[in-house]
Every structure is written in structure tokens, then in C-alpha cells.
Write a protein that holds these residues in place. Structure first.
Motif, PDB file in Angstrom:
ATOM      1  N   GLN A  90       0.838  -1.183   0.000  1.00 15.94           N
ATOM      2  CA  GLN A  90       0.000   0.000   0.000  1.00 15.94           C
ATOM      3  C   GLN A  90       0.883   1.246   0.000  1.00 15.94           C
ATOM      4  OE1 GLN A  90      -2.930  -1.509  -0.906  1.00 15.94           O
ATOM      5  NE2 GLN A  90      -4.052  -0.164   0.502  1.00 15.94           N
ATOM      6  N   THR A 144       0.950   3.691   2.042  1.00 17.13           N
ATOM      7  CA  THR A 144       0.831   4.331   3.361  1.00 17.13           C
ATOM      8  C   THR A 144       1.990   5.263   3.656  1.00 17.13           C
ATOM      9  OG1 THR A 144      -0.285   2.315   4.118  1.00 17.13           O
ATOM     10  CG2 THR A 144       0.447   3.875   5.798  1.00 17.13           C
ATOM     11  N   ARG A 145       3.223   4.813   3.404  1.00 16.85           N
ATOM     12  CA  ARG A 145       4.395   5.644   3.708  1.00 16.85           C
ATOM     13  C   ARG A 145       4.489   6.855   2.796  1.00 16.85           C
ATOM     14  NH1 ARG A 145       9.485   1.682   4.045  1.00 16.85           N
ATOM     15  NH2 ARG A 145      10.558   3.686   4.136  1.00 16.85           N
ATOM     16  N   ASP A 183      -3.639   6.696   0.140  1.00 17.91           N
ATOM     17  CA  ASP A 183      -4.582   5.630   0.472  1.00 17.91           C
ATOM     18  C   ASP A 183      -4.888   4.814  -0.778  1.00 17.91           C
ATOM     19  OD1 ASP A 183      -6.424   4.000   1.682  1.00 17.91           O
ATOM     20  OD2 ASP A 183      -8.061   5.461   1.618  1.00 17.91           O
ATOM     21  N   LYS A 237       0.203   0.887  -3.815  1.00 15.59           N
ATOM     22  CA  LYS A 237       1.317   1.761  -4.162  1.00 15.59           C
ATOM     23  C   LYS A 237       1.419   1.988  -5.666  1.00 15.59           C
ATOM     24  CE  LYS A 237       5.194   1.760  -1.815  1.00 15.59           C
ATOM     25  NZ  LYS A 237       6.546   1.430  -1.280  1.00 15.59           N
TER      26      LYS A 237
END
Length: 471
Positions: A108, A110-111, A115, A118
Motif C-alpha cells: 500500500q 501508506t508511507r 490511500d 502503491k
């Protein structure tokens, strides 16, 4: 059903997974039961004893040496001729349809403060094309250039598989034939508390996480992808990760050297910028190729230098490989993949005895992952080719700083500017020699330097004075 599950779990001390079973409805019970039935409890029990209840010591072989590699530039006329032969062989393999692309895309964003999967992150500096679109257009152009369309295998995860497929459908597969975009799902491993107990992520579900990119190989078999490749006479897989848009999705020189050297698994290497750069180290021990993680290589070895002052252990891994289909078939022949596991201590949310979801502030559990590079010592023959990181490696792991969205976009601009200047196009430069304007060339139009030269000639492009997107 309860008793059957209890009898399966009891010998291994894992009956806590059934703590809320009688509170669940039929659908929820079936969901939890399916997860439990899928567990290889004897193997899990071994892993818990070996990796969770104790920390397996890291052992460094006494005979560890830096790995040999083919240099970025040939050192003499004979090697130059070998490179030319290899490049021609790689191009022939592409023309014959012997190559497919393989991308690990289970994570994902996230970093990145994003949302979604990736691969759906908009990375291109001017067009804002997503990582997936950037790769798709590169593969389309490669198929045109070499006269055979490429099939793209994309490993997703349980978490992002549906969102990823819906994204491709929404965007009409970015021009690729849907049948040539093949999704398969990464395996999972349950999180284990420090007491050796498997954790519940919800009352009706184990706490599961992806089993690492090493799981790619077994997932290829279980999904039927290896059978499809064999039926289509695909022999080689060009492997890269979804967060690196600078990568050559297919590299004729790498493919050709891999084939001519009879390698089963090959790799790109980058010369490390320093002894502690966060890249795995290519090493050899007992005649086998290994990658030793940067955090595991002893400082004395990491800092050792040759007589000319260069690092001894200079070869770092950017996770770019070519693998034989037959090698993956051999490694997964019995439906298992015997790679070592790696322990990661994590903060894992879990349902406690009272049925409440706890979100710990400190690491409370172990996630076990396998890494694809651990297949290297299992190969009969291997090969490493040096690459220029400016041309191959721009990982997108953070929002800012090192290996970030910012640095990736800067490297994409710099690479496209170099291609244009090599084709004779004038660009304004900063005093440091960097492009003073933003430029982006669509990968749908330009795959490499040769393409860039032809593109500029056909459009009589001689100068760029402002931010420009070329398609």
C-alpha cells in the motif's frame, strides 16, 4: 466444526484462535475455519520455535568474499564483443516471445501518505502518470520495438488485489491487452505474539500479512502462472518492484548475458555510494552467490577496501533480477518453497481476551517474511551485471528525502534530460549541470536512448526552453 478445528489446533497450543467461535455467525465461522484449515501447523510450530521464541543468530561464513560481476563498461575488446553478442541475444529472446515481465506490487502507499495500492500512486513529474501506467506504457513500447507483445505478471496481496484490478479495468489496462495483464495473489503468514501464540486480527480472522517477496515464486505455481508461461513458451522473467519507475522493464543486455552464461537467476548490481548504504551486499561463499543484508554485514567487512581505495564489498542489490521459469518450477516442485525466513518485530493490532481490539504502541509480535534473493544460492549458475543507478534505480519509499517521491521525480527528469541532450537537444542547465527546466518523455514513445534519438529526429526537436511533456 468447532471440535474438528480444536483437535487440529490443540497439539500445537493454538486453541486461543477459537476463543470467540461460538459468538460468530455461520459466515464468520466459515471464514475463520478456512483460515485455520489452511495453516501448515507443523511447519508453523517449527518456525515459531526457531524464529519467535528465540532469535536465530546471524552467522556470516568465514570464506565470505565480494561477488564478481560484469562491469558497467566492458574492460577490453573481447568483453565488448561479448556484450554486443549478449545484447543481440537478449533482443532475439524478446522478439521470440521468450520473456515476460514480473512485478511485485502487494504494498500500500501508506508511507507515501497515500490511500491505495502503491502502484496507483501518481509518480510522473509532469503528466502525473501512476507507477502502473508508467510500467504499462514501457512494456507496450518494448513490445513494439522488439516485435512481440509482452505479458505482464503482477503479484498483488489480499489487501490490494481487488483495488488493483479495478484500477486497471477503470483505465482500460493503459492500452495493454487485458489477457496480457495477469494478476496473482501473494501468500500470507500469520502474525505471532512474543509468547508464540497466533494473533487474531478480528474475532473471525487471524492477523495475516504478506509472506515477503520470496513468496512470489510459490504464488506463481499455486496460481497457475507457471503453467501458463510454459504453455506460451516463456522461458525468462524480468523481475522488478513496483516502487522503481526508472527500471528497464526489459533489459536486452541483462537478458542476453543471463542466457549466454547459462544462469538460472541473475541480478543487476549498483556500486554502493558508501559502506553502509542500505542495499544488500552481493557476496560469495562456497562457490554460491548470496546477498547479505546491509545491517548484517560486519563493519570490518563493510568498510574493507582494495589497494586502490575502492570498497571491497561494493556490489549492492536494487532487487532487479532475471529468473528462468524452469528454475522456479524446480524450486516449487513439491508445492513448497524452502527459503529461509526473516524475522521482523512489528506493532500488530490484535483482539485481546476480552474481545477488544488493541493497537500496541510498541512491537508486540513477529511477522515472518521470505526474500526472493535467498533463491540465489539455490541456483546452479548465477550472473551479476553492473548498472548505472541514474538509469535504473529511483525507489519511491518515502514522501521526502532519500528514496522518496521527490528524489524519484528528480531522477526521472534528469534521465529524460540526458536522453534529450544525447540526441542533440539543447536544454537550460543550472550551474551544477542539472536541468533547469522539468522535462518528461512518455515511456509510450521512448524506451531507451535509441528511441530518444529517433523521436527527436522525427520531430526536428532541437531545443527546449521551458517545462515540457513529450508524448
Amino acid at each position: 466444526m468447532y471440535q474438528q478445528l480444536y483437535d487440529k489446533l490443540a497439539p500445537y497450543g493454538q486453541t486461543q484462535l477459537l476463543r470467540f467461535f461460538n459468538q460468530l455467525n455461520a459466515m464468520e465461522q466459515a471464514h475463520l475455519a478456512a483460515q485455520i484449515q489452511a495453516l501448515d501447523l507443523p511447519e508453523l510450530d517449527r518456525l515459531i520455535r526457531e524464529y519467535v521464541l528465540q532469535r536465530k543468530p546471524i552467522t556470516i561464513p568465514e570464506d565470505l568474499k565480494p561477488a564478481e560481476f560484469f562491469p558497467l563498461h566492458p574492460v577490453d575488446a573481447d568483453q565488448a564483443a561479448w556484450y554486443e553478442r549478449a545484447r543481440a541475444r537478449g533482443e532475439a529472446l524478446l522478439k521470440e516471445g521468450k520473456v515476460s515481465a514480473l512485478t511485485v506490487a502487494g504494498g500500500q502507499g501508506t508511507r507515501l501518505g497515500f490511500d491505495g495500492p502503491k502502484g496507483t500512486y501518481p509518480i510522473a513529474p509532469l503528466s502525473h502518470k501512476t507507477l502502473f501506467q508508467y510500467f504499462a506504457e514501457s512494456l507496450l513500447r518494448a513490445g513494439e520495438k522488439y516485435g512481440h507483445p509482452l505479458t505482464w505478471y503482477i503479484m498483488t496481496s489480499v489487501i490490494n488485489n481487488q483495488a488493483t484490478q479495478e484500477f486497471f479495468e477503470k483505465h482500460d489496462y493503459f492500452g495493454m491487452e487485458p489477457k496480457r495483464v495477469v494478476f496473482f495473489i501473494q501468500g500470507t503468514m500469520p502474525a505471532v505474539g512474543y509468547d508464540g501464540k497466533l494473533l487474531l486480527g478480528a474475532k473471525d480472522s487471524l492477523s495475516l500479512s504478506p509472506d515477503g517477496h520470496g513468496g512470489t515464486l510459490l504464488a506463481l505455481r499455486k496460481s497457475g502462472c507457471l503453467d501458463r508461461m510454459k504453455a506460451e513458451r516463456v522461458e525468462y522473467l524480468s523481475y522488478f518492484q513496483v516502487d522503481n519507475p526508472l527500471v528497464s522493464v526489459v533489459n536486452p543486455l541483462l537478458l542476453g548475458l543471463h542466457a549466454l552464461e547459462d544462469s538460472e537467476m541473475s541480478a543487476i548490481m549498483l556500486s554502493k555510494t558508501g559502506p553502509f548504504e542500505k542495499l544488500g551486499n552481493f557476496c560469495t561463499s562456497h562457490g554460491r552467490l548470496w546477498i547479505i543484508e546491509y545491517s548484517d554485514l560486519p563493519e570490518a567487512l563493510a568498510t574493507s577496501r582494495n589497494a586502490d581505495g575502492s570498497l571491497c564489498f561494493v556490489a549492492g542489490s536494487p532487487a532487479i533480477h532475471v529468473l528462468n521459469r524452469s528454475f522456479i518450477e524446480r524450486l516449487t516442485a513439491d508445492g513448497q518453497l524452502s527459503l529461509p525466513w526473516h524475522r521482523a518485530d512489528k506493532k500488530v493490532p490484535f483482539v485481546n481476551e476480552a474481545g477488544l481490539l488493541v493497537k500496541p504502541e510498541e512491537p508486540n509480535a513477529v511477522k515472518l517474511e521470505s526474500f526472493i534473493f535467498d533463491a540465489l544460492p539455490l541456483a546452479e549458475r548465477t550472473m551479476i551485471l553492473e548498472a548505472d543507478r541514474r538509469e535504473e534505480f529511483a525507489p519511491t519509499k518515502n514522501q521526502t528525502g532519500v528514496d522518496s517521491v521527490e528524489s524519484c521525480r528528480q531522477m526521472l527528469i534528469a534521465r529524460d534530460a540526458r536522453r534529450l541532450m544525447a540526441a542533440g537537444v539543447k536544454l537550460p542547465l543550472t550551474p551544477e549541470g542539472d536541468p533547469a527546466v522539468q522535462v518528461e518523455i512518455s515511456p509510450r514513445a521512448v524506451l531507451d536512448d535509441e528511441d530518444a534519438a529517433a523521436y527527436c529526429r522525427s520531430r526536428k526537436l532541437t531545443e527546449i526552453k521551458q517545462d515540457t511533456y513529450l508524448e
